[in-house]
Write a protein that holds these residues in place. Structure first.
Motif, PDB file in Angstrom:
ATOM      1  N   SER A  18       0.797  -1.224   0.000  1.00  0.00           N
ATOM      2  CA  SER A  18       0.000   0.000   0.000  1.00  0.00           C
ATOM      3  C   SER A  18       0.833   1.279   0.000  1.00  0.00           C
ATOM      4  O   SER A  18       0.281   2.376   0.006  1.00  0.00           O
ATOM      5  N   LYS A  52     -16.481  -1.812   1.615  1.00  0.00           N
ATOM      6  CA  LYS A  52     -15.172  -1.302   1.196  1.00  0.00           C
ATOM      7  C   LYS A  52     -14.435  -0.728   2.397  1.00  0.00           C
ATOM      8  O   LYS A  52     -15.008  -0.075   3.245  1.00  0.00           O
ATOM      9  N   ASP A  53     -13.091  -0.933   2.453  1.00  0.00           N
ATOM     10  CA  ASP A  53     -12.264  -0.425   3.548  1.00  0.00           C
ATOM     11  C   ASP A  53     -12.842  -0.832   4.903  1.00  0.00           C
ATOM     12  O   ASP A  53     -12.919  -0.042   5.838  1.00  0.00           O
ATOM     13  N   SER A  54     -13.267  -2.075   5.000  1.00  0.00           N
ATOM     14  CA  SER A  54     -13.873  -2.543   6.237  1.00  0.00           C
ATOM     15  C   SER A  54     -13.262  -3.892   6.590  1.00  0.00           C
ATOM     16  O   SER A  54     -12.050  -4.040   6.581  1.00  0.00           O
ATOM     17  N   TYR A  70      -3.835  -9.926   0.120  1.00  0.00           N
ATOM     18  CA  TYR A  70      -4.576  -9.130  -0.853  1.00  0.00           C
ATOM     19  C   TYR A  70      -5.922  -9.788  -1.114  1.00  0.00           C
ATOM     20  O   TYR A  70      -6.046 -11.023  -1.064  1.00  0.00           O
ATOM     21  N   ALA A  82      -8.054  -4.753  -2.793  1.00  0.00           N
ATOM     22  CA  ALA A  82      -7.689  -4.189  -1.495  1.00  0.00           C
ATOM     23  C   ALA A  82      -6.530  -4.959  -0.870  1.00  0.00           C
ATOM     24  O   ALA A  82      -6.352  -6.172  -1.104  1.00  0.00           O
ATOM     25  N   LYS A  85      -4.596  -5.450   5.618  1.00  0.00           N
ATOM     26  CA  LYS A  85      -3.749  -4.697   6.540  1.00  0.00           C
ATOM     27  C   LYS A  85      -3.576  -5.394   7.887  1.00  0.00           C
ATOM     28  O   LYS A  85      -2.610  -5.167   8.597  1.00  0.00           O
ATOM     29  N   VAL A  98      -8.843  -7.232   7.937  1.00  0.00           N
ATOM     30  CA  VAL A  98      -9.002  -5.782   7.828  1.00  0.00           C
ATOM     31  C   VAL A  98      -8.385  -5.346   6.493  1.00  0.00           C
ATOM     32  O   VAL A  98      -7.214  -5.618   6.232  1.00  0.00           O
ATOM     33  N   ILE A  99      -9.172  -4.676   5.653  1.00  0.00           N
ATOM     34  CA  ILE A  99      -8.703  -4.366   4.302  1.00  0.00           C
ATOM     35  C   ILE A  99      -8.662  -2.857   4.053  1.00  0.00           C
ATOM     36  O   ILE A  99      -9.352  -2.091   4.713  1.00  0.00           O
ATOM     37  N   GLU A 100      -7.808  -2.484   3.079  1.00  0.00           N
ATOM     38  CA  GLU A 100      -7.687  -1.098   2.635  1.00  0.00           C
ATOM     39  C   GLU A 100      -7.662  -1.093   1.115  1.00  0.00           C
ATOM     40  O   GLU A 100      -6.868  -1.808   0.511  1.00  0.00           O
ATOM     41  N   THR A 101      -8.503  -0.297   0.484  1.00  0.00           N
ATOM     42  CA  THR A 101      -8.638  -0.313  -0.971  1.00  0.00           C
ATOM     43  C   THR A 101      -7.326   0.012  -1.676  1.00  0.00           C
ATOM     44  O   THR A 101      -6.626   0.964  -1.305  1.00  0.00           O
ATOM     45  N   ASP A 102      -6.992  -0.794  -2.673  1.00  0.00           N
ATOM     46  CA  ASP A 102      -5.890  -0.486  -3.590  1.00  0.00           C
ATOM     47  C   ASP A 102      -6.472   0.439  -4.659  1.00  0.00           C
ATOM     48  O   ASP A 102      -7.108  -0.013  -5.608  1.00  0.00           O
TER      49      ASP A 102
END
Length: 537
Positions: A18, A52-54, A70, A82, A85, A98-102
């Protein structure tokens, strides 16, 4: 993005993170989708909700998910990507990811990166470690230690009449190298900075819009006499002259085709509007008047139509020969082809160019075929460009039945249970029946489908995206595949043969359809798209 039901989630391991020091670029959406599908290690379906981002709640233990960094998930008819994380232990059989959008992968094709020109001092091309230098002045910008060449550009001896030319020094000397430029060009413009003339000149030629899409066919049928669409007023002003010469040479039904050719060749600009002087053995752009250019062009087209007809080939073969020359018709016949297709034009151009390619940034062709290049002989996309201005004959249904008639339907589409229509072979249990593309489009998947879900493999599978309908069709369990990713196909192009590969209980074709550019759904009922009746109707 709002949560949706039945998310599809893929777990993967990628080599970037990221911090975006490393990213992977793709030439188009279909290539990106296919690449991530090939990288899939673990597959989850029918996940109730995904934000998303959740957090993704996976029904697997913490240790079994340790390798993954990923996720890709399908929501609201779009793939989202995403980074993982963090992983949170919930129980022996459940883990929260726990994810974060790419943002680069997720929105790569929702953004447009334009070219820019920055004038700086001269500098070495590479630094002491062999890395490309991307900034000539220190600007605190980091560059990853891994990089990949996505596109390369080189000069071409064939410039189109909708080009911006720039040159340091005299542009008039440069354009002498390009005889195909129109003869009506305005004088070059010299740039001035703070009242001082600079060494950079530029020249703006007439431009055409790439926004109006005509109906496109890849060469099948004989719809070259169709209705004229999307041409400009300059081209229409030649209608009376075109009709006169078409009648004179005995092809009165082809006047719309000639006007479409003028649109492609010149947009109605210049004197040699049909670029026909070369057909007379003369230098390019040497027709003395627009009328003479049309006379020569119509006569050349008439000769190509006559040659194609005598060899049992369709009109589109003659149209491509207008660009390639009459040798293309002889080549088609010698190869045993009975019609022109974009694939045959590509094969011919490759042979004539000895495999040499050139950049071809035509937005319409890129959108239609996914290719930003062509072979350095003529224009292998010439028919597609002409067809943009000729409306093809309408059909009763948007797509065609993908098998020969008479056909047998052995299982209907049933939402949530069976995502397509099954066609049986002409002889039960015998492989090898031809399978055809149901419509015009581009192949976005061609290979063996490996499924992480037991009993769900499609075997040898082909997917075709139909841009005029914005849907895709799939052809599963094939015994063999006759196309590759990136091929342009038309209605009736053979994509493979009926088989029994993958998770199949007998020889048949599983035919599916879905909205957008997806490859593996979500699926819609294809029954009305191809005009077949359900079992028992």
């Amino acid at each position: 993005m709002f949560p949706t039901k039945d998310s599809i989630i893929r777990l993967l391991n990628v080599k970037w993170s990221s911090d975006y020091k490393h990213v992977r670029l793709f030439p188009d959406l279909a290539t990106q989708t296919a690449w991530f599908k090939d990288q899939e290690i673990f597959h989850l379906e029918n996940c109730s909700y995904q934000r998303k981002d959740s957090v993704v709640k996976a029904p697997y233990g913490f240790d079994s998910l340790a390798y993954y960094n990923y996720v890709a998930y399908y929501n609201d008819e779009k793939w989202y990507y995403a980074f993982i994380k963090d992983k949170i232990y919930l129980s022996d059989k459940a883990t929260s990811l726990v994810i974060e959008t790419d943002v680069m992968q997720t929105y790569m094709f929702d953004m447009f990166f334009g070219d820019s020109f920055i004038e700086r001092r001269h500098c070495p091309q590479y630094d002491s470690k062999g890395r490309p230098i991307v900034n000539t002045q220190p600007e605190s910008l980091e560059m990853g230690d891994m990089y990949e060449t996505i596109k390369s550009y080189k000069s071409t001896s064939e410039l189109s009449p909708y080009t911006l030319l720039t040159a340091k020094g005299s542009i008039s000397q440069m354009i002498q190298k390009y005889p195909n430029l129109p003869d009506h060009m305005p004088p070059p413009i010299t740039t001035v900075a703070q009242g001082i003339q600079t060494g950079l000149e530029y020249l703006i030629l007439d431009a055409r819009s790439d926004d109006d899409d005509g109906q496109v066919d890849d060469g099948g049928g004989n719809d070259a006499k169709g209705e004229l669409v999307n041409v400009n007023d300059k081209v229409l002003s030649f209608t009376a002259t075109v009709e006169y010469w078409c009648s004179h040479f005995g092809i009165p039904d082809y006047s719309n085709l000639v006007l479409a050719i003028i649109m492609v060749e010149s947009g109605g600009n210049g004197t040699d509007v049909m670029q026909s002087s070369e057909s007379r053995g003369l230098p390019p752009n040497s027709a003395p008047s627009t009328s003479k250019s049309i006379e020569w062009g119509v006569e050349h087209l008439k000769n190509m139509l006559t040659s194609a007809s005598s060899n049992g080939l369709n009109d589109w073969s003659a149209v491509q020969a207008y660009n390639f020359g009459g040798g293309y018709i002889s080549w088609l016949k010698g190869k045993g082809y009975n019609e022109h297709t974009t694939s045959t034009a590509e094969e011919y151009a490759k042979e004539k160019a000895n495999g040499s390619k050139t950049n071809y940034n035509n937005a319409y062709i890129i959108r239609l075929t996914g290719k930003d290049w062509r072979y350095s002989y003529g224009n292998m996309f010439y028919v597609l460009l002409v067809q943009r201005y000729i409306k093809q004959s309408a059909k009763d249904t948007p797509l065609s039945v993908p098998v020969d008639t008479p056909y047998r339907i052995t299982q209907d589409y049933k939402e949530g249970i069976h995502g397509g229509i099954d066609f049986g072979g002409r002889t039960a249990g015998v492989e090898g029946d031809n399978i055809y593309s149901a419509g015009n489009g581009r192949v976005t998947y061609a290979g063996y489908h490996k499924s992480q879900t037991a009993g769900a493999s499609l075997g040898n599978y082909v997917c075709v995206y139909h841009p005029d309908l914005d849907i895709h069709t799939g052809y599963a369990h094939l015994s063999s595949i006759n196309v590759k990713v990136g091929d342009t196909v038309r209605t009736g192009t053979k994509v493979g043969e009926m088989g029994n590969t993958g998770d199949s209980k007998g020889v048949h074709l599983h035919f599916n359809a879905g909205n957008g550019t997806g490859v593996f759904g979500p699926y819609i009922d294809p029954t009305n798209l191809i005009g077949v009746k359900r079992i028992g109707e």
